[in-house]
Design an enzyme around this catalytic site. Structure first.
Site, short mmCIF file in Angstrom:
data_model
loop_
_atom_site.label_atom_id
_atom_site.label_comp_id
_atom_site.label_asym_id
_atom_site.label_seq_id
_atom_site.Cartn_x
_atom_site.Cartn_y
_atom_site.Cartn_z
N ASP A 30 0.86 -1.19 0.00
CA ASP A 30 0.00 0.00 0.00
C ASP A 30 0.89 1.24 0.00
O ASP A 30 2.00 1.21 0.52
CB ASP A 30 -0.92 0.00 1.25
N GLU A 149 -14.73 -9.67 -6.55
CA GLU A 149 -15.00 -10.23 -5.21
C GLU A 149 -16.48 -10.05 -4.90
O GLU A 149 -17.15 -9.20 -5.44
CB GLU A 149 -14.12 -9.57 -4.17
N PHE A 150 -16.99 -10.88 -3.99
CA PHE A 150 -18.41 -10.82 -3.60
C PHE A 150 -18.54 -10.71 -2.09
O PHE A 150 -19.55 -11.08 -1.52
CB PHE A 150 -19.15 -12.06 -4.14
N GLU A 153 -19.30 -6.50 3.62
CA GLU A 153 -18.64 -5.92 4.80
C GLU A 153 -19.31 -6.46 6.06
O GLU A 153 -20.50 -6.73 6.07
CB GLU A 153 -18.74 -4.39 4.77
N LYS A 202 -20.13 -9.25 -11.91
CA LYS A 202 -20.02 -8.46 -10.67
C LYS A 202 -21.08 -7.37 -10.63
O LYS A 202 -21.85 -7.26 -9.67
CB LYS A 202 -18.62 -7.85 -10.59
N ALA A 250 -37.16 -5.65 4.06
CA ALA A 250 -37.50 -4.24 3.84
C ALA A 250 -36.86 -3.38 4.92
O ALA A 250 -36.52 -3.86 6.00
CB ALA A 250 -39.01 -4.07 3.86
N CYS A 258 -20.77 -0.17 -2.13
CA CYS A 258 -20.93 -0.95 -3.36
C CYS A 258 -22.25 -0.74 -4.09
O CYS A 258 -22.28 -0.26 -5.22
CB CYS A 258 -20.69 -2.42 -3.06
N LYS A 261 -22.81 2.73 -5.56
CA LYS A 261 -21.80 3.03 -6.59
C LYS A 261 -22.01 2.14 -7.82
O LYS A 261 -22.01 2.61 -8.96
CB LYS A 261 -20.41 2.80 -5.99
N LYS A 319 -24.71 -0.74 7.85
CA LYS A 319 -25.24 -2.07 8.22
C LYS A 319 -24.54 -2.47 9.51
O LYS A 319 -23.51 -1.87 9.88
CB LYS A 319 -24.99 -3.09 7.12
C1 UDX Z 1 -22.58 -5.91 -1.07
C2 UDX Z 1 -22.80 -7.29 -1.71
O1 UDX Z 1 -23.65 -8.07 -0.88
C3 UDX Z 1 -21.45 -8.00 -1.87
O2 UDX Z 1 -21.65 -9.23 -2.53
C4 UDX Z 1 -20.51 -7.11 -2.69
O3 UDX Z 1 -19.23 -7.72 -2.82
C5 UDX Z 1 -20.36 -5.76 -2.03
O4 UDX Z 1 -21.64 -5.13 -1.84
P1 UDX Z 1 -22.14 -4.94 1.33
O5 UDX Z 1 -22.50 -3.66 0.68
O6 UDX Z 1 -20.89 -5.02 2.13
O7 UDX Z 1 -22.06 -6.14 0.21
O8 UDX Z 1 -23.32 -5.33 2.36
P2 UDX Z 1 -24.74 -6.04 2.17
O9 UDX Z 1 -24.87 -6.99 3.30
O10 UDX Z 1 -24.93 -6.52 0.82
O11 UDX Z 1 -25.78 -4.82 2.45
C6 UDX Z 1 -25.81 -3.75 1.56
C7 UDX Z 1 -26.93 -2.81 2.00
O12 UDX Z 1 -28.21 -3.42 1.74
C8 UDX Z 1 -26.92 -2.47 3.50
O13 UDX Z 1 -27.21 -1.09 3.67
C9 UDX Z 1 -28.06 -3.31 4.07
O14 UDX Z 1 -28.68 -2.68 5.18
C10 UDX Z 1 -29.03 -3.35 2.89
N1 UDX Z 1 -29.89 -4.52 2.89
C11 UDX Z 1 -29.34 -5.74 2.75
C12 UDX Z 1 -31.28 -4.35 2.97
O15 UDX Z 1 -31.77 -3.23 3.11
N2 UDX Z 1 -32.08 -5.45 2.92
C13 UDX Z 1 -31.57 -6.71 2.78
O16 UDX Z 1 -32.35 -7.66 2.77
C14 UDX Z 1 -30.16 -6.86 2.70
#
Ligand code: UDX
Length: 440
Positions: A30, A149-150, A153, A202, A250, A258, A261, A319
Protein backbone atom coordinates in the site's frame (compact mmCIF):
# COMPACT_ATOMS: atom_id res chain seq x y z
CA UNK A 1 2.92 -19.42 -4.46
CA UNK A 2 4.34 -15.94 -3.99
CA UNK A 3 1.57 -13.40 -4.43
CA UNK A 4 1.49 -9.61 -4.25
CA UNK A 5 -1.73 -7.74 -3.43
CA UNK A 6 -1.83 -4.03 -4.20
CA UNK A 7 -4.26 -2.15 -1.95
CA UNK A 8 -5.11 -2.92 1.68
CA UNK A 9 -8.69 -1.70 1.81
CA UNK A 10 -11.75 -3.90 2.49
CA UNK A 11 -11.09 -6.05 -0.58
CA UNK A 12 -7.29 -6.11 -0.76
CA UNK A 13 -6.65 -6.79 2.90
CA UNK A 14 -9.24 -9.56 3.23
CA UNK A 15 -8.06 -11.13 -0.05
CA UNK A 16 -4.39 -11.01 0.96
CA UNK A 17 -5.00 -12.46 4.40
CA UNK A 18 -7.22 -15.22 3.00
CA UNK A 19 -4.64 -16.20 0.36
CA UNK A 20 -2.02 -16.43 3.11
CA UNK A 21 -4.41 -18.46 5.24
CA UNK A 22 -4.72 -21.09 2.49
CA UNK A 23 -0.94 -21.35 2.30
CA UNK A 24 0.40 -18.77 -0.14
CA UNK A 25 3.23 -16.35 0.62
CA UNK A 26 1.57 -12.96 0.34
CA UNK A 27 2.93 -9.44 0.39
CA UNK A 28 0.26 -6.74 0.72
CA UNK A 29 1.48 -3.43 -0.70
CA UNK A 30 0.00 0.00 0.00
CA UNK A 31 1.18 3.56 -0.61
CA UNK A 32 -0.06 4.56 2.87
CA UNK A 33 3.00 4.06 5.10
CA UNK A 34 1.00 4.57 8.32
CA UNK A 35 -1.50 1.89 7.31
CA UNK A 36 1.36 -0.50 6.46
CA UNK A 37 3.07 0.18 9.80
CA UNK A 38 -0.19 -0.55 11.65
CA UNK A 39 -0.78 -3.74 9.66
CA UNK A 40 2.73 -4.97 10.52
CA UNK A 41 1.55 -4.79 14.16
CA UNK A 42 -1.63 -6.72 13.22
CA UNK A 43 -3.71 -3.56 13.62
CA UNK A 44 -6.38 -3.44 10.93
CA UNK A 45 -7.34 -0.08 9.32
CA UNK A 46 -10.85 -1.44 8.88
CA UNK A 47 -13.35 -2.81 11.39
CA UNK A 48 -13.93 -6.36 10.19
CA UNK A 49 -14.70 -9.11 12.74
CA UNK A 50 -11.95 -11.74 12.78
CA UNK A 51 -9.50 -9.95 10.49
CA UNK A 52 -6.88 -8.97 13.09
CA UNK A 53 -6.63 -12.50 14.44
CA UNK A 54 -6.00 -13.78 10.89
CA UNK A 55 -3.43 -11.07 10.19
CA UNK A 56 -1.49 -11.91 13.35
CA UNK A 57 -1.68 -15.66 12.73
CA UNK A 58 -0.32 -15.38 9.18
CA UNK A 59 2.38 -12.84 10.06
CA UNK A 60 3.56 -15.23 12.77
CA UNK A 61 3.45 -18.12 10.28
CA UNK A 62 5.76 -16.10 8.01
CA UNK A 63 3.22 -16.17 5.15
CA UNK A 64 2.06 -12.55 5.31
CA UNK A 65 4.05 -9.34 5.02
CA UNK A 66 3.18 -5.70 4.39
CA UNK A 67 5.20 -3.16 2.44
CA UNK A 68 5.14 0.18 0.64
CA UNK A 69 7.77 -1.03 -1.86
CA UNK A 70 6.04 -2.62 -4.87
CA UNK A 71 9.29 -3.04 -6.82
CA UNK A 72 10.81 -5.15 -4.07
CA UNK A 73 7.58 -7.06 -3.56
CA UNK A 74 7.22 -8.15 -7.20
CA UNK A 75 10.82 -9.31 -7.63
CA UNK A 76 9.91 -12.86 -6.63
CA UNK A 77 6.23 -12.93 -7.52
CA UNK A 78 4.63 -13.43 -10.92
CA UNK A 79 1.05 -12.97 -9.64
CA UNK A 80 -0.05 -9.45 -8.73
CA UNK A 81 -3.57 -8.70 -7.46
CA UNK A 82 -4.97 -5.24 -8.13
CA UNK A 83 -7.37 -4.29 -5.31
CA UNK A 84 -7.43 -0.51 -5.33
CA UNK A 85 -10.58 1.58 -5.09
CA UNK A 86 -12.76 2.56 -8.04
CA UNK A 87 -14.83 5.38 -6.46
CA UNK A 88 -17.66 6.93 -8.42
CA UNK A 89 -17.27 10.10 -10.46
CA UNK A 90 -19.82 12.93 -10.63
CA UNK A 91 -21.63 11.26 -13.55
CA UNK A 92 -21.80 7.95 -11.67
CA UNK A 93 -19.12 6.25 -13.75
CA UNK A 94 -16.19 4.49 -12.09
CA UNK A 95 -13.08 6.58 -11.41
CA UNK A 96 -10.17 4.47 -12.74
CA UNK A 97 -7.32 6.84 -11.85
CA UNK A 98 -6.13 4.71 -8.89
CA UNK A 99 -6.23 1.54 -10.96
CA UNK A 100 -4.23 3.19 -13.76
CA UNK A 101 -1.69 4.50 -11.22
CA UNK A 102 -1.25 1.01 -9.78
CA UNK A 103 -1.06 -0.48 -13.29
CA UNK A 104 1.68 2.00 -14.16
CA UNK A 105 3.57 1.00 -10.99
CA UNK A 106 3.26 -2.66 -11.96
CA UNK A 107 4.66 -1.96 -15.44
CA UNK A 108 7.59 -0.06 -13.93
CA UNK A 109 8.28 -2.60 -11.17
CA UNK A 110 8.05 -6.11 -12.65
CA UNK A 111 11.08 -8.03 -13.84
CA UNK A 112 9.36 -11.15 -15.19
CA UNK A 113 6.25 -12.29 -17.08
CA UNK A 114 3.34 -11.46 -14.78
CA UNK A 115 -0.32 -12.35 -14.29
CA UNK A 116 -2.32 -9.31 -13.15
CA UNK A 117 -5.46 -10.26 -11.23
CA UNK A 118 -8.08 -7.49 -11.10
CA UNK A 119 -10.14 -7.74 -7.87
CA UNK A 120 -11.48 -4.19 -8.09
CA UNK A 121 -14.95 -3.66 -9.50
CA UNK A 122 -14.34 -2.16 -12.93
CA UNK A 123 -16.57 -1.27 -15.91
CA UNK A 124 -16.95 -3.91 -18.58
CA UNK A 125 -13.95 -3.71 -20.91
CA UNK A 126 -11.49 -2.36 -18.32
CA UNK A 127 -9.53 -5.60 -17.92
CA UNK A 128 -8.82 -5.74 -21.65
CA UNK A 129 -7.83 -2.06 -21.56
CA UNK A 130 -5.53 -2.59 -18.53
CA UNK A 131 -3.78 -5.50 -20.23
CA UNK A 132 -2.86 -3.24 -23.17
CA UNK A 133 -2.09 -0.31 -20.81
CA UNK A 134 0.51 -2.36 -18.90
CA UNK A 135 1.81 -4.37 -21.87
CA UNK A 136 2.70 -1.16 -23.73
CA UNK A 137 4.97 -0.15 -20.84
CA UNK A 138 6.91 -3.38 -20.20
CA UNK A 139 8.83 -5.98 -22.24
CA UNK A 140 7.52 -8.79 -20.02
CA UNK A 141 4.44 -10.79 -21.02
CA UNK A 142 1.33 -9.54 -19.25
CA UNK A 143 -1.68 -11.80 -18.72
CA UNK A 144 -4.81 -10.50 -17.04
CA UNK A 145 -7.52 -12.26 -15.05
CA UNK A 146 -10.75 -10.65 -13.85
CA UNK A 147 -11.52 -12.00 -10.37
CA UNK A 148 -14.33 -9.88 -8.92
CA UNK A 149 -15.00 -10.23 -5.21
CA UNK A 150 -18.41 -10.82 -3.60
CA UNK A 151 -17.47 -10.12 0.02
CA UNK A 152 -20.00 -8.37 2.25
CA UNK A 153 -18.64 -5.92 4.80
CA UNK A 154 -19.02 -7.07 8.38
CA UNK A 155 -18.93 -10.73 7.31
CA UNK A 156 -16.04 -10.51 4.83
CA UNK A 157 -13.85 -13.05 6.65
CA UNK A 158 -16.72 -15.55 6.61
CA UNK A 159 -17.61 -14.79 2.98
CA UNK A 160 -14.07 -15.16 1.66
CA UNK A 161 -13.87 -18.76 2.91
CA UNK A 162 -17.52 -19.70 2.31
CA UNK A 163 -18.48 -17.88 -0.88
CA UNK A 164 -20.86 -19.45 -3.40
CA UNK A 165 -18.43 -19.18 -6.27
CA UNK A 166 -15.11 -17.76 -7.41
CA UNK A 167 -15.38 -16.06 -10.79
CA UNK A 168 -12.29 -16.08 -13.04
CA UNK A 169 -12.44 -14.28 -16.37
CA UNK A 170 -9.56 -14.42 -18.88
CA UNK A 171 -8.65 -14.80 -22.56
CA UNK A 172 -5.50 -16.77 -21.68
CA UNK A 173 -5.84 -20.43 -20.65
CA UNK A 174 -2.45 -20.60 -18.94
CA UNK A 175 -3.29 -17.62 -16.71
CA UNK A 176 -6.67 -19.17 -15.97
CA UNK A 177 -5.03 -22.44 -14.92
CA UNK A 178 -2.59 -20.55 -12.70
CA UNK A 179 -5.42 -18.74 -10.93
CA UNK A 180 -7.40 -21.96 -10.57
CA UNK A 181 -4.36 -23.39 -8.78
CA UNK A 182 -4.07 -20.29 -6.57
CA UNK A 183 -7.73 -20.61 -5.51
CA UNK A 184 -7.80 -24.41 -5.06
CA UNK A 185 -7.27 -24.06 -1.32
CA UNK A 186 -10.60 -22.25 -0.85
CA UNK A 187 -12.53 -25.34 -1.98
CA UNK A 188 -15.20 -23.06 -3.49
CA UNK A 189 -16.70 -23.74 -6.96
CA UNK A 190 -14.74 -21.88 -9.63
CA UNK A 191 -16.68 -20.37 -12.54
CA UNK A 192 -14.44 -19.69 -15.55
CA UNK A 193 -15.51 -17.27 -18.27
CA UNK A 194 -14.31 -14.45 -20.51
CA UNK A 195 -13.05 -11.07 -19.35
CA UNK A 196 -16.15 -9.02 -20.12
CA UNK A 197 -18.53 -11.65 -18.72
CA UNK A 198 -16.62 -11.73 -15.42
CA UNK A 199 -16.79 -7.93 -15.16
CA UNK A 200 -20.51 -7.98 -15.95
CA UNK A 201 -21.23 -10.79 -13.43
CA UNK A 202 -20.02 -8.46 -10.67
CA UNK A 203 -22.10 -5.46 -11.69
CA UNK A 204 -25.16 -7.51 -12.57
CA UNK A 205 -25.03 -9.44 -9.26
CA UNK A 206 -24.85 -6.27 -7.16
CA UNK A 207 -27.49 -4.54 -9.28
CA UNK A 208 -29.82 -7.53 -8.93
CA UNK A 209 -29.39 -7.64 -5.13
CA UNK A 210 -30.09 -3.90 -5.00
CA UNK A 211 -33.16 -4.48 -7.17
CA UNK A 212 -34.44 -7.12 -4.75
CA UNK A 213 -34.06 -4.64 -1.88
CA UNK A 214 -35.81 -1.78 -3.68
CA UNK A 215 -38.55 -4.16 -4.80
CA UNK A 216 -39.38 -5.34 -1.27
CA UNK A 217 -39.22 -1.75 -0.04
CA UNK A 218 -41.77 -0.70 -2.65
CA UNK A 219 -44.01 -3.62 -1.63
CA UNK A 220 -43.61 -2.45 1.99
CA UNK A 221 -44.77 1.03 1.01
CA UNK A 222 -47.83 -0.43 -0.69
CA UNK A 223 -48.59 -2.64 2.36
CA UNK A 224 -48.70 0.55 4.45
CA UNK A 225 -51.54 1.79 2.28
CA UNK A 226 -53.53 -1.35 1.56
CA UNK A 227 -52.70 -3.54 4.55
CA UNK A 228 -50.45 -6.55 5.04
CA UNK A 229 -47.31 -6.87 7.17
CA UNK A 230 -44.14 -6.76 5.06
CA UNK A 231 -42.38 -9.19 7.40
CA UNK A 232 -45.03 -11.81 6.69
CA UNK A 233 -45.16 -10.93 2.98
CA UNK A 234 -41.36 -11.23 2.69
CA UNK A 235 -41.33 -14.53 4.56
CA UNK A 236 -44.08 -15.95 2.38
CA UNK A 237 -42.38 -14.80 -0.82
CA UNK A 238 -38.97 -16.08 0.27
CA UNK A 239 -40.23 -19.66 0.63
CA UNK A 240 -40.36 -19.82 -3.16
CA UNK A 241 -36.90 -21.13 -4.08
CA UNK A 242 -37.04 -19.04 -7.25
CA UNK A 243 -37.24 -15.89 -5.12
CA UNK A 244 -35.25 -16.87 -2.02
CA UNK A 245 -35.46 -15.16 1.37
CA UNK A 246 -32.13 -13.33 1.31
CA UNK A 247 -31.95 -9.63 0.42
CA UNK A 248 -35.71 -9.47 0.86
CA UNK A 249 -35.64 -7.53 4.15
CA UNK A 250 -37.50 -4.24 3.84
CA UNK A 251 -36.09 -1.20 5.58
CA UNK A 252 -34.77 2.27 4.91
CA UNK A 253 -32.85 1.15 1.84
CA UNK A 254 -29.34 0.06 0.96
CA UNK A 255 -26.11 2.00 1.56
CA UNK A 256 -22.46 1.07 1.61
CA UNK A 257 -19.55 1.46 -0.76
CA UNK A 258 -20.93 -0.95 -3.36
CA UNK A 259 -24.64 -1.03 -4.17
CA UNK A 260 -25.03 2.76 -4.57
CA UNK A 261 -21.80 3.03 -6.59
CA UNK A 262 -22.26 -0.10 -8.70
CA UNK A 263 -25.89 0.58 -9.64
CA UNK A 264 -24.93 4.08 -10.81
CA UNK A 265 -21.87 2.74 -12.66
CA UNK A 266 -23.92 0.04 -14.41
CA UNK A 267 -26.47 2.64 -15.45
CA UNK A 268 -23.62 4.75 -16.86
CA UNK A 269 -22.11 1.73 -18.63
CA UNK A 270 -25.50 1.10 -20.27
CA UNK A 271 -25.93 4.79 -21.13
CA UNK A 272 -22.45 4.99 -22.66
CA UNK A 273 -23.39 2.03 -24.84
CA UNK A 274 -26.57 3.80 -25.93
CA UNK A 275 -28.93 1.71 -23.79
CA UNK A 276 -31.51 3.29 -21.44
CA UNK A 277 -31.51 0.98 -18.41
CA UNK A 278 -34.90 2.11 -17.00
CA UNK A 279 -35.17 -0.62 -14.36
CA UNK A 280 -31.95 0.25 -12.54
CA UNK A 281 -32.86 3.94 -12.67
CA UNK A 282 -36.06 3.09 -10.81
CA UNK A 283 -34.13 0.98 -8.30
CA UNK A 284 -31.82 3.93 -7.60
CA UNK A 285 -34.70 6.41 -7.28
CA UNK A 286 -36.73 4.09 -5.05
CA UNK A 287 -33.74 3.67 -2.76
CA UNK A 288 -33.12 7.42 -2.51
CA UNK A 289 -36.73 7.92 -1.41
CA UNK A 290 -36.64 4.99 1.01
CA UNK A 291 -33.61 6.41 2.84
CA UNK A 292 -35.75 9.42 3.80
CA UNK A 293 -38.89 7.46 4.70
CA UNK A 294 -38.51 7.84 8.47
CA UNK A 295 -38.04 11.60 8.15
CA UNK A 296 -41.28 11.79 6.14
CA UNK A 297 -43.14 9.86 8.83
CA UNK A 298 -41.58 12.00 11.56
CA UNK A 299 -42.62 15.20 9.78
CA UNK A 300 -46.18 13.97 9.34
CA UNK A 301 -46.32 13.02 13.02
CA UNK A 302 -45.13 16.44 14.17
CA UNK A 303 -47.06 18.37 11.51
CA UNK A 304 -43.80 19.17 9.71
CA UNK A 305 -42.51 21.16 12.67
CA UNK A 306 -39.28 19.50 13.79
CA UNK A 307 -37.60 22.73 14.93
CA UNK A 308 -35.87 22.11 18.23
CA UNK A 309 -37.10 18.52 18.44
CA UNK A 310 -34.55 16.15 20.00
CA UNK A 311 -34.10 13.17 17.66
CA UNK A 312 -32.15 10.02 18.60
CA UNK A 313 -30.54 7.93 15.89
CA UNK A 314 -30.04 4.31 16.93
CA UNK A 315 -27.16 3.24 14.68
CA UNK A 316 -25.42 5.13 11.88
CA UNK A 317 -23.31 2.43 10.12
CA UNK A 318 -24.73 1.40 6.74
CA UNK A 319 -25.24 -2.07 8.22
CA UNK A 320 -24.33 -3.89 11.45
CA UNK A 321 -20.80 -5.21 12.18
CA UNK A 322 -19.03 -2.43 10.32
CA UNK A 323 -17.79 1.11 11.05
CA UNK A 324 -18.48 2.12 7.44
CA UNK A 325 -20.94 4.99 6.90
CA UNK A 326 -20.39 5.42 3.16
CA UNK A 327 -23.72 6.19 1.40
CA UNK A 328 -25.50 5.20 4.61
CA UNK A 329 -29.14 6.22 5.08
CA UNK A 330 -28.09 7.81 8.38
CA UNK A 331 -26.12 10.58 6.67
CA UNK A 332 -29.05 11.51 4.44
CA UNK A 333 -31.40 11.44 7.46
CA UNK A 334 -29.14 13.63 9.59
CA UNK A 335 -28.73 16.20 6.78
CA UNK A 336 -32.51 16.45 6.32
CA UNK A 337 -33.26 16.65 10.06
CA UNK A 338 -30.64 19.36 10.57
CA UNK A 339 -32.19 21.26 7.69
CA UNK A 340 -35.54 21.02 9.53
CA UNK A 341 -33.96 22.50 12.66
CA UNK A 342 -33.98 19.31 14.73
CA UNK A 343 -31.33 18.49 17.33
CA UNK A 344 -29.54 15.22 16.63
CA UNK A 345 -27.98 12.72 18.99
CA UNK A 346 -26.49 9.51 17.61
CA UNK A 347 -25.48 6.19 19.09
CA UNK A 348 -23.48 3.52 17.25
CA UNK A 349 -21.15 0.93 18.83
CA UNK A 350 -18.37 1.52 16.29
CA UNK A 351 -19.34 3.98 13.56
CA UNK A 352 -20.24 7.05 15.65
CA UNK A 353 -16.80 8.65 15.36
CA UNK A 354 -16.93 8.41 11.56
CA UNK A 355 -20.26 10.25 11.53
CA UNK A 356 -18.98 12.83 14.01
CA UNK A 357 -16.12 13.49 11.58
CA UNK A 358 -18.70 14.38 8.93
CA UNK A 359 -21.00 16.63 11.01
CA UNK A 360 -18.72 17.84 13.80
CA UNK A 361 -20.50 19.95 16.43
CA UNK A 362 -23.79 19.80 14.51
CA UNK A 363 -24.52 16.44 16.13
CA UNK A 364 -24.07 14.95 19.59
CA UNK A 365 -22.52 11.51 20.04
CA UNK A 366 -24.06 9.60 22.92
CA UNK A 367 -21.87 7.05 24.67
CA UNK A 368 -24.80 4.84 25.67
CA UNK A 369 -28.29 3.97 24.43
CA UNK A 370 -29.68 5.41 27.64
CA UNK A 371 -27.99 8.73 26.89
CA UNK A 372 -29.16 8.92 23.28
CA UNK A 373 -32.77 8.25 24.33
CA UNK A 374 -32.77 10.71 27.24
CA UNK A 375 -35.43 13.39 26.71
CA UNK A 376 -35.74 12.49 23.00
CA UNK A 377 -38.89 13.41 21.07
CA UNK A 378 -38.36 10.46 18.71
CA UNK A 379 -35.98 7.51 18.23
CA UNK A 380 -35.12 6.33 14.72
CA UNK A 381 -33.87 2.75 14.33
CA UNK A 382 -31.34 3.11 11.50
CA UNK A 383 -28.93 0.17 11.95
CA UNK A 384 -29.98 -3.19 13.32
CA UNK A 385 -27.06 -3.75 15.71
CA UNK A 386 -27.70 -6.59 18.16
CA UNK A 387 -27.55 -4.23 21.13
CA UNK A 388 -30.20 -2.05 19.55
CA UNK A 389 -32.38 -5.10 18.97
CA UNK A 390 -32.01 -5.89 22.70
CA UNK A 391 -33.20 -2.51 24.00
CA UNK A 392 -35.83 -3.11 26.66
CA UNK A 393 -39.09 -1.33 25.74
CA UNK A 394 -39.34 0.28 29.15
CA UNK A 395 -36.12 2.14 28.33
CA UNK A 396 -37.98 4.02 25.60
CA UNK A 397 -40.85 4.98 27.92
CA UNK A 398 -38.62 5.86 30.88
CA UNK A 399 -35.93 7.83 29.05
CA UNK A 400 -37.75 9.61 26.22
CA UNK A 401 -39.70 12.87 26.50
CA UNK A 402 -42.14 11.46 23.93
CA UNK A 403 -41.88 7.66 23.52
CA UNK A 404 -42.07 7.58 19.71
CA UNK A 405 -40.06 4.91 17.85
CA UNK A 406 -39.71 4.90 14.07
CA UNK A 407 -38.30 1.51 13.12
CA UNK A 408 -36.31 1.61 9.87
CA UNK A 409 -35.01 -1.93 10.18
CA UNK A 410 -38.08 -3.86 11.42
CA UNK A 411 -36.36 -4.67 14.71
CA UNK A 412 -39.24 -4.33 17.19
CA UNK A 413 -42.70 -5.90 17.51
CA UNK A 414 -45.64 -3.55 17.01
CA UNK A 415 -47.95 -5.43 19.40
CA UNK A 416 -45.37 -5.32 22.21
CA UNK A 417 -44.80 -1.62 21.51
CA UNK A 418 -48.57 -1.04 21.75
CA UNK A 419 -48.74 -2.88 25.07
CA UNK A 420 -45.85 -0.75 26.33
CA UNK A 421 -47.77 2.40 25.35
CA UNK A 422 -45.09 3.49 22.89
CA UNK A 423 -46.08 5.25 19.64
CA UNK A 424 -44.51 3.01 17.02
CA UNK A 425 -44.07 3.09 13.27
CA UNK A 426 -42.32 0.37 11.32
CA UNK A 427 -41.52 0.26 7.61
CA UNK A 428 -44.07 -1.94 5.93
CA UNK A 429 -46.70 -2.04 8.67
CA UNK A 430 -47.02 1.70 8.91
CA UNK A 431 -49.66 2.52 11.43
CA UNK A 432 -48.47 4.47 14.48
CA UNK A 433 -49.81 2.95 17.70
CA UNK A 434 -52.09 6.01 17.89
CA UNK A 435 -54.06 4.08 15.29
CA UNK A 436 -53.52 6.97 12.92
CA UNK A 437 -52.49 5.23 9.69
CA UNK A 438 -49.73 7.38 8.23
CA UNK A 439 -50.38 7.89 4.55
CA UNK A 440 -47.45 9.66 2.94
C1 UDX B 1 -22.58 -5.91 -1.07
C2 UDX B 1 -22.80 -7.29 -1.71
O1 UDX B 1 -23.65 -8.07 -0.88
C3 UDX B 1 -21.45 -8.00 -1.87
O2 UDX B 1 -21.65 -9.23 -2.53
C4 UDX B 1 -20.51 -7.11 -2.69
O3 UDX B 1 -19.23 -7.72 -2.82
C5 UDX B 1 -20.36 -5.76 -2.03
O4 UDX B 1 -21.64 -5.13 -1.84
P1 UDX B 1 -22.14 -4.94 1.33
O5 UDX B 1 -22.50 -3.66 0.68
O6 UDX B 1 -20.89 -5.02 2.13
O7 UDX B 1 -22.06 -6.14 0.21
O8 UDX B 1 -23.32 -5.33 2.36
P2 UDX B 1 -24.74 -6.04 2.17
O9 UDX B 1 -24.87 -6.99 3.30
O10 UDX B 1 -24.93 -6.52 0.82
O11 UDX B 1 -25.78 -4.82 2.45
C6 UDX B 1 -25.81 -3.75 1.56
C7 UDX B 1 -26.93 -2.81 2.00
O12 UDX B 1 -28.21 -3.42 1.74
C8 UDX B 1 -26.92 -2.47 3.50
O13 UDX B 1 -27.21 -1.09 3.67
C9 UDX B 1 -28.06 -3.31 4.07
O14 UDX B 1 -28.68 -2.68 5.18
C10 UDX B 1 -29.03 -3.35 2.89
N1 UDX B 1 -29.89 -4.52 2.89
C11 UDX B 1 -29.34 -5.74 2.75
C12 UDX B 1 -31.28 -4.35 2.97
O15 UDX B 1 -31.77 -3.23 3.11
N2 UDX B 1 -32.08 -5.45 2.92
C13 UDX B 1 -31.57 -6.71 2.78
O16 UDX B 1 -32.35 -7.66 2.77
C14 UDX B 1 -30.16 -6.86 2.70
Amino acid sequence: MNIVVIGTGYVGLVTGVALAEIGHDVCCVDIDAFKVAQLKKSISPIYEPGIEELIEKNINAGRLTFSTDLKAAVTDSSIVYLAVGTPQKQDGSANLEYIEEAAMNIAQSISQDTVVVVKSTVPVGTNRYLKKFIQNKTPYKISIVSNPEFLREGVAVKDVFHGDRIVLGADDDIALEQLEAVNQGFQIPIFKTGLESAEMIKYASNAFLATKISFINEIANICEKVGGDIREVSAGMGMDHRIGSSFLQAGIGYGGSCFPKDTLALNQIAKNSGYDFKLIQSVIQANKAQQLKLVKVLKSHYNSDLKGKQIALLGVAFKPETDDIREAASEVIIKELLWCGAKISIYDPVAAANMKAVFGEEIHVAETIEEVLYQADAALVVTEWDEIKKIKLEEFSSQMKHPLVLDGRLVFDKDQMKKAGISYYSIGTGELQLNEPVYI
